[in-house]
Scaffold this active site. Sequence first.
Site, PDB file in Angstrom:
ATOM      1  N   SER A  78      -3.284   3.694   4.026  1.00 56.41           N
ATOM      2  CA  SER A  78      -2.305   2.617   4.025  1.00 56.41           C
ATOM      3  C   SER A  78      -2.669   1.549   5.059  1.00 56.41           C
ATOM      4  O   SER A  78      -3.773   1.013   5.030  1.00 56.41           O
ATOM      5  CB  SER A  78      -0.906   3.201   4.271  1.00 56.41           C
ATOM      6  OG  SER A  78       0.089   2.253   3.986  1.00 56.41           O
ATOM      7  N   ASP A 321      -0.036   3.656  -2.707  1.00 58.26           N
ATOM      8  CA  ASP A 321      -0.276   3.822  -1.278  1.00 58.26           C
ATOM      9  C   ASP A 321      -0.887   5.186  -0.954  1.00 58.26           C
ATOM     10  O   ASP A 321      -0.412   6.225  -1.403  1.00 58.26           O
ATOM     11  CB  ASP A 321       1.064   3.666  -0.557  1.00 58.26           C
ATOM     12  CG  ASP A 321       0.918   3.545   0.942  1.00 58.26           C
ATOM     13  OD1 ASP A 321       0.578   4.550   1.588  1.00 58.26           O
ATOM     14  OD2 ASP A 321       1.138   2.442   1.462  1.00 58.26           O
TER      15      ASP A 321
END
Length: 779
Positions: A78, A321
């Site tokens: 991320s 993500d």
Amino acid sequence: MREKELRLALVCYGGISLAVYMHGITREIWKLLRASRRLAAGEPRPAGDTEAVYHDMLSRVHEHVRLRVLADIVAGASAGGINGIFLAEAISTGASLDPLVDLWLERADVDELLDPDAAPSSRFSKIYAEPFLYFLRQTRSVDFTEEVVEGGARDELNDKLSRFVRSRWFKPPFSGVQFSNFLLDALSAMHETAPADAAPLLPEGQPLDLFVTVTDFYGHEQRLRLNSPPYVEETEHRKIIAFRDEGRRGTRRRLADPASLAFAARATASFPGAFPPFQAREMDAVVKARGDAWPQRSDFLAAVFPLRKDEDAQSGAALLDGSILNNAPFRPALGALRNRPAQREIDRRFVYIDPKPGIRSIGGKRVGPGEPPGFFTTIIQSLSDIPREQPIRDDLEALEGFSRRVKRTRHVLSGIAASTDAEIEDAIGARTLVSRPSLAKLQSLRAEANAAAVARAGYAYPGYAHLKLADIVESMARLFSAIGGHDDVAAVDDVRRSLWAWVGAENFDEITRTIKPKLAAQDNFVGFLQRYDLGFRIRRLRYVVRQLNTLIDESGDAEVRAAGERTKAAMFEVLAPFIARRSDSHFDERLHRAAAALPSEPAKAADLYGEALDLSALDEETERRLSVILRSSSSPEAVRRTLLGAYLGFAFYDIATFPMLQGEGLDEYDEVKIDRISPDDATFVRDGGTMATLKGIRFNSFGAFFSRAYRENDYLWGRLHGAERLIDIVLSTLPADAALPAEEVAGLKRAACRAVLDAEEERLTAIPDLLAQLRQEVG
């Protein structure tokens, strides 16, 4: 002077808008690496900023150890994935991180990220959402009474929060296209602002591995082999996007096309609900609109989606993500340790960056002990927070377990040293160990020593031999599966089975105890080892280096120490081509095709593998180099005895220690140490951790997207915390008897903090009061 490398394997956690804070930390890592490269190259001290402080610190360390700091493994998820990609690109190519500061401060903003179609058309749009904004202001994450950043930031925060709440509902408010453009702009700016003669931050021959986690929304099916039924299928959603810069000598370093790097960055930070899921066709459209090219597209997508052979399937795969399922990617970083070359002693550190230790990202309201969680809290934490925030205990225990095994092996080596040395001396002769053998004589002595080790091993030898055989076959199966595209678990098992069938058909598993060296050439098993046992050669040369290190550390003779250092450097040069043969890239297309054809024709794949290893030629060159050193008039007797005793006697040690390590071996390091960089660990300027320093933690870690003052605050603290912890980590490499006084360490940290404040004062215009306050706190 004793030489040493501090090698950093960086693991960067997710943190949403705390990406800005993490950029401050990775910027300090970049500056430390630049200062170390400059010092190693004999270039002048840099003019200012923390690079000058790091240069001074390393010069001070050089009074005891000639230390080079490298970062050769980077893994991120991320927000950490984005920062890891930028840092890895700067390390690989020599590009600059300087322009990224303004890009983060200006464009990591809700107004920049909002999709134009999602933004409210006027100040009256969704006016009914204002009560929800009032509710947010009452939550703990938006308590303005606790503000440290200037009060002027509150108006900006209110305005942007209002626009965000009144933006499009039930669809992601942020634009994936704008985010992809931001990432490509950043990568372009890094190279445009770098000096023409910018040098990579790794030496030639040192590879760089980058791993970025993503979540494959639809997943891909994997077969698992059982007893009954023979196979089952499960869907795997975790995915690692891997990049490798081989760092081959004489070639230009690079990780990948900018579009491939931006692909990974956009995918790993595709936060559910905030950004639309990422697909390759989005990057195609962005690259086309910019008039850019993506030369590696086909090869890159084939590597990312090996089980999706159709181009439409690759382009349409939806990625989310990376921190959803793998927020702390230690495992791929640990796996990369197998292929590291070494030219000197290594101090290996895993350094993980956690911007908010112990603080949940999306968690609901906490309840007291014994109280059941509420309805929405249960749903939110079960679906998002608990998977995302799983502890790293398993990964750290794996690292600690390896270090324990290494320490145990060193203890065994120490315990058997006297008796083994006596066995070697008895088998070869004390006078031989200080002789100056020719190449032919050295080869003869090595054969005699190996035969003596086998003869004296007794009943221990068959178990050791079978373990070596299994280790070699497993290494071949791992390599052939990787280069042949066998990603399915069951397919890998089929490759392994085919290799064992080949071993049985060729009678390689009929372990004999050939004692007479002249008979070894006719022995199937010995021939197998001579052709394929790469691991033994690497372990042996590592052992020689460790024995030379012991001699250098314990000798009081300056001439012996100097000769030992020269010999050790030569051993690392000898070791390099063996290590290179552990890398998938060493093997040509013929072996790739043969590996892809497995499980059919395992003999063909094995034959090509043995041809590519060419271990007999490497053995010849190794022993030629050793003979030159041993016959040199500048080699003291102590060095010759250590070198010859370790090289000839290693078989005695390997028989004793290899079974205990279960094939793991001692590799580039003695043990792995783990360090963390977080607000909780950096207390030189201010105590209190994340909540006392960072503003991006607000709004469930989205806070910095709503205020430039928040971003400036977090970026500044990132630099301060990064500088403090890096000083701690570097100085921890010094021997205990050479540790710097506490006052001197404090002085280095104070100088680094002042350098950060001086360098950033002109840029950080939204937080003048904080800058003034920090100058008082630093002193």
